[in-house]
Design an enzyme around this catalytic site. Structure first.
Site, PDB file in Angstrom:
ATOM      1  CB  SER A  48      42.149 -14.436 -35.166  1.00 16.90           C
ATOM      2  OG  SER A  48      41.539 -13.186 -34.864  1.00 16.90           O
ATOM      3  N   GLY A  85      45.606 -12.672 -37.397  1.00 17.26           N
ATOM      4  CA  GLY A  85      46.367 -11.450 -37.647  1.00 17.26           C
ATOM      5  C   GLY A  85      46.271 -10.917 -39.056  1.00 17.26           C
ATOM      6  CG  ASN A 113      43.428  -8.221 -37.557  1.00 19.11           C
ATOM      7  OD1 ASN A 113      43.328  -8.036 -36.349  1.00 19.11           O
ATOM      8  ND2 ASN A 113      43.382  -9.431 -38.088  1.00 19.11           N
ATOM      9  CG  ASP A 194      40.714 -12.532 -26.535  1.00 17.78           C
ATOM     10  OD1 ASP A 194      39.471 -12.489 -26.547  1.00 17.78           O
ATOM     11  OD2 ASP A 194      41.367 -13.003 -27.484  1.00 17.78           O
ATOM     12  CG  HIS A 197      39.736 -13.732 -30.596  1.00 18.10           C
ATOM     13  ND1 HIS A 197      40.665 -12.924 -29.985  1.00 18.10           N
ATOM     14  CD2 HIS A 197      39.962 -13.657 -31.926  1.00 18.10           C
ATOM     15  CE1 HIS A 197      41.432 -12.376 -30.920  1.00 18.10           C
ATOM     16  NE2 HIS A 197      41.025 -12.806 -32.101  1.00 18.10           N
TER      17      HIS A 197
END
Length: 228
Positions: A48, A85, A113, A194, A197
């Site tokens: 991402s 993801g 991740n 968030d 990011h």
């Protein structure tokens, strides 16, 4: 206190929820760029952070990189092959699609991740090593973007994970950007709501940080091309 340690303290629960999104998007259905129009093709490969989750398409780093290179007189097509993801295993599994884009240079940003899920660092390292091996077999220049893991996973895990990238960069002799989120991680004004990011301003900094490594890869590509 280092930025990525602060990031752990402040945002780790959100990291685990957001960055580990398991609903990976399908690989982009782009057509290979023609080399008649460009000197070369660069594929931005990652999760991402490469895809640009949370920002407009024109604000993600591959788009900004395309603009920067054009401004500096480089005729290279940049393809965004980021999938939100994605883990290192996912990247390895779709590498044939990446190769179908006929890249001359690949920017590899992957592993965050994996780390947030606590995946064995040895597996992560093996996956990235396999990716690098396959890219080099095709004589593709690689810029490896390092990642640094949050500390709540334990000192042993974090130390093992963070050591993956410099070790592989040395092993394969690829161009190495030590930390993809340098000067952006844990800076609220440079990230989306968030907290993890990058926003448009954050991606602008990342792109500026990345450009010297990419131009180094371009020079390597040109030297190799001249010798053939």
């Amino acid at each position: 206190m280092k930025p990525y340690i602060l990031l752990c303290i402040m945002l780790c629960p959100l990291l685990l929820f957001t960055a580990c999104d398991t609903s990976s998007e399908p690989a982009p259905k782009t057509q290979p760029a023609t080399k008649k129009k460009y000197e070369g093709i660069i594929v931005a490969l990652g999760d991402s952070l490469t895809a640009g989750l949370g920002v407009e398409q024109e604000e993600n780093y591959p788009t900004l990189l395309q603009q920067k290179l054009t401004e500096q007189g480089y005729s290279f097509k940049v393809i965004n092959a980021g999938v939100s993801g994605e883990t290192s295993s996912g990247t390895l599994s779709r590498l044939n699609w990446i190769l179908s884009q006929n890249p001359d240079i690949v920017i590899l940003e992957i592993g965050a991740n994996d780390g947030l899920r606590g995946i064995d660092p040895a597996l992560v390292e093996n996956n990235i090593a396999d990716i690098l091996q396959k890219l080099q077999e095709k004589e593709i220049e690689v810029v490896l973007a390092g990642m640094q893991m949050v500390w709540n996973l334990g000192e042993q895990y974090t130390t093992s994970f963070n050591a993956i990238y410099p070790r592989l960069a040395d092993q394969f002799g690829v161009i190495f950007m030590p930390f993809f989120l340098e000067s952006v991680a844990a800076e609220p004004k440079l990230n989306t709501a968030d907290g993890i990011h990058p926003n448009a301003e954050g991606y602008s900094i990342i792109t500026d940080n990345l450009v010297p490594y990419v131009t180094q890869a371009i020079e390597r590509f040109r030297k190799k091309d001249d010798s053939e």
